[in-house]
Design a protein around this motif. Structure first.
Motif, short mmCIF file in Angstrom:
data_model
loop_
_atom_site.label_atom_id
_atom_site.label_comp_id
_atom_site.label_asym_id
_atom_site.label_seq_id
_atom_site.Cartn_x
_atom_site.Cartn_y
_atom_site.Cartn_z
N ASP A 264 0.79 -1.23 0.00
CA ASP A 264 0.00 0.00 0.00
C ASP A 264 0.83 1.28 0.00
OD1 ASP A 264 1.00 -0.57 2.49
OD2 ASP A 264 -0.81 -0.01 3.59
N ALA A 265 2.10 1.21 -0.36
CA ALA A 265 2.91 2.43 -0.46
C ALA A 265 2.81 2.98 -1.87
CB ALA A 265 4.37 2.12 -0.12
N PRO A 266 2.57 4.28 -2.02
CA PRO A 266 2.55 4.87 -3.36
C PRO A 266 3.90 4.66 -4.04
CG PRO A 266 1.69 6.41 -1.73
CD PRO A 266 2.30 5.27 -0.97
N PRO A 267 3.91 4.36 -5.33
CA PRO A 267 5.20 4.11 -6.00
C PRO A 267 5.98 5.40 -6.19
CG PRO A 267 3.41 4.08 -7.60
CD PRO A 267 2.76 4.18 -6.24
N GLY A 268 7.29 5.25 -6.25
CA GLY A 268 8.16 6.34 -6.67
C GLY A 268 8.32 6.31 -8.18
N GLN A 269 9.34 6.98 -8.66
CA GLN A 269 9.51 7.08 -10.10
C GLN A 269 10.98 7.20 -10.45
OE1 GLN A 269 8.30 10.79 -12.31
NE2 GLN A 269 6.66 9.46 -13.06
N VAL A 270 11.32 6.70 -11.62
CA VAL A 270 12.64 6.95 -12.22
C VAL A 270 12.44 7.95 -13.35
CG1 VAL A 270 14.52 5.94 -13.57
CG2 VAL A 270 13.59 4.71 -11.60
N ALA A 271 13.36 8.90 -13.45
CA ALA A 271 13.26 9.94 -14.48
C ALA A 271 14.64 10.21 -15.06
CB ALA A 271 12.67 11.23 -13.90
N LEU A 272 14.65 10.75 -16.25
CA LEU A 272 15.89 11.23 -16.86
C LEU A 272 16.00 12.72 -16.54
CD1 LEU A 272 18.21 10.18 -18.71
CD2 LEU A 272 16.99 11.27 -20.60
N ALA A 273 17.18 13.18 -16.14
CA ALA A 273 17.36 14.57 -15.73
C ALA A 273 18.57 15.17 -16.42
CB ALA A 273 17.51 14.66 -14.21
#
Length: 300
Positions: A264-273
Motif C-alpha cells: 500500500d505504499a505509493p510508487p516512486g519514479q525513475v526519471a531522466l534529468a
C-alpha cells in the motif's frame, strides 16, 4: 554601497577544504605538499577576503565555525564545477565526442544506452554512480551531463523526463514476523523503526520511505545509512527495517535478509534529468533516444 564581489582563488579553496576535511593544518600541509606556515597564511588570507572566520583554532584542535561548515559545502561544489568545466573544455578542444551519464543503483540504463549508441556509434559514454543526496548537484555542476534519477529533485534548472514507476520493497531480517509474507501492509510494520536515507531531503524521504504513511502516521526513526552495505548491516543487526525500490532489492539477494513487496505504499519514479542551462546536441540526442525507447517499451 554593497560589497564588491570577491574573486575566489581556487588554490585557496583547495587549501581550505584540505584543512576542513582533516581538521588539522599539519596533516593538510603534508597532503598538499606545502609548508604549514604557507598553508596557514593562505587560509588566513581567505578568511580576510571573505571577512568571515572559518575556523576556531586552539593549541589542541581546529574546528569549523558554522560559517565554515556552510563554506565547506559551497567550496566543494565550486571545485567540482571548476574541474567539470576544465574537463568539458579539454574534451571539446580535443574533438572528443563523449557523454557522462549518471545512474542510480538499480536503474536499468541498458536499453537507453543501446538506443543512443545505435544512432551515435562514435560517442563514448562514461557511467557515473549517482547518490540520492547529490543527484541534483552533479547535474548543476556539470560533472554529469544527463542522469537517471529518482525524484523528487529539488533544484531549479533541472529538467525531468518521467520514465517509469518503481514500487517499494521492505527490507526485513529473516526472523521478522512478516519475513515470509508475499506482500506486507505498512500498518503491519508500524512498530518497526525505519532506517533513514542519510542527508536526504524531507521530500525525498517522504516518497522513498513512505513517510508519512497513507493514514498520516509517522514511522519511528532508525539509524541513517549511506549505502546498501550499511543498510543491510543495520537490518541484520536488528536496528530497524528499510524501504528500497524493488530494483535495488533485486540486485542484492541474500539468505539472511527478507525482501517483501509493500502492498500500500505509493510508487516512486525513475526519471531522466539534465541541466537546462547547459544545452548540448549530445544531451538533446540522448534525451530523444530515451524518449523513443520509453514509447516503444514503456520503460527505459
Amino acid at each position: 554601497m554593497p560589497d564588491r564581489p570577491i574573486d575566489l582563488d581556487l588554490r585557496k579553496l583547495r587549501y581550505f577544504v584540505a584543512v576542513a576535511e582533516r581538521r588539522h593544518f599539519g596533516q593538510a600541509a603534508l597532503a598538499l605538499h606545502v609548508t604549514q606556515p604557507a598553508l596557514s597564511r593562505q587560509v588566513r588570507q581567505l578568511e580576510h577576503e571573505l571577512r568571515v572566520e572559518l575556523f576556531t583554532r586552539s593549541t589542541r584542535e581546529v574546528a569549523l565555525t558554522p560559517a565554515g561548515e556552510q563554506f565547506l559545502r559551497d567550496a566543494k561544489a565550486l571545485l567540482a564545477a571548476a574541474e567539470a568545466a576544465q574537463e568539458r573544455a579539454r574534451r571539446i578542444s580535443a574533438g572528443d565526442d563523449a557523454l557522462v551519464v549518471g545512474f542510480m543503483l538499480g536503474t536499468d540504463v541498458s536499453l537507453a544506452l543501446n538506443a543512443f549508441s545505435g544512432q551515435h556509434p562514435h560517442v563514448s559514454i562514461e557511467l557515473v554512480r549517482l547518490r540520492w543526496w547529490s543527484q541534483a548537484r552533479v547535474l548543476l555542476e556539470g560533472s554529469v551531463d544527463v542522469g537517471f534519477v529518482r525524484p523528487p529533485v529539488e533544484a531549479d534548472g533541472v529538467d525531468l523526463l518521467p520514465l517509469y514507476p518503481e514500487h517499494l520493497t521492505a527490507v526485513l531480517p529473516v526472523g521478522h514476523a512478516r519475513a515470509g509474507d508475499a506482500k506486507v501492509a505498512l500498518t503491519a510494520l508500524a512498530d518497526d523503526p525505519v532506517l533513514e536515507y542519510a542527508e536526504a531531503t524531507e521530500a525525498w524521504s517522504a516518497v522513498w520511505n513512505a513517510d508519512p504513511r497513507p493514514d498520516g502516521s509517522r514511522p519511528g526513526h532508525g539509524p541513517a545509512f549511506h549505502d546498501m552495505e550499511e543498510l543491510l548491516g543495520y537490518v541484520r543487526g536488528g536496528r530497524g527495517i528499510a524501504f528500497v525500490p524493488n530494483s535495488v532489492a533485486a540486485a542484492f539477494p541474500r539468505s539472511d535478509i527478507a525482501y517483501v513487496p509493500v502492498a500500500d505504499a505509493p510508487p516512486g519514479q525513475v526519471a531522466l534529468a539534465w541541466n537546462r542551462a547547459r544545452p548540448s546536441p549530445l544531451v538533446a540526442s540522448f534525451v530523444e533516444a530515451v524518449r523513443a525507447a520509453v514509447r516503444v517499451t514503456g520503460t527505459a
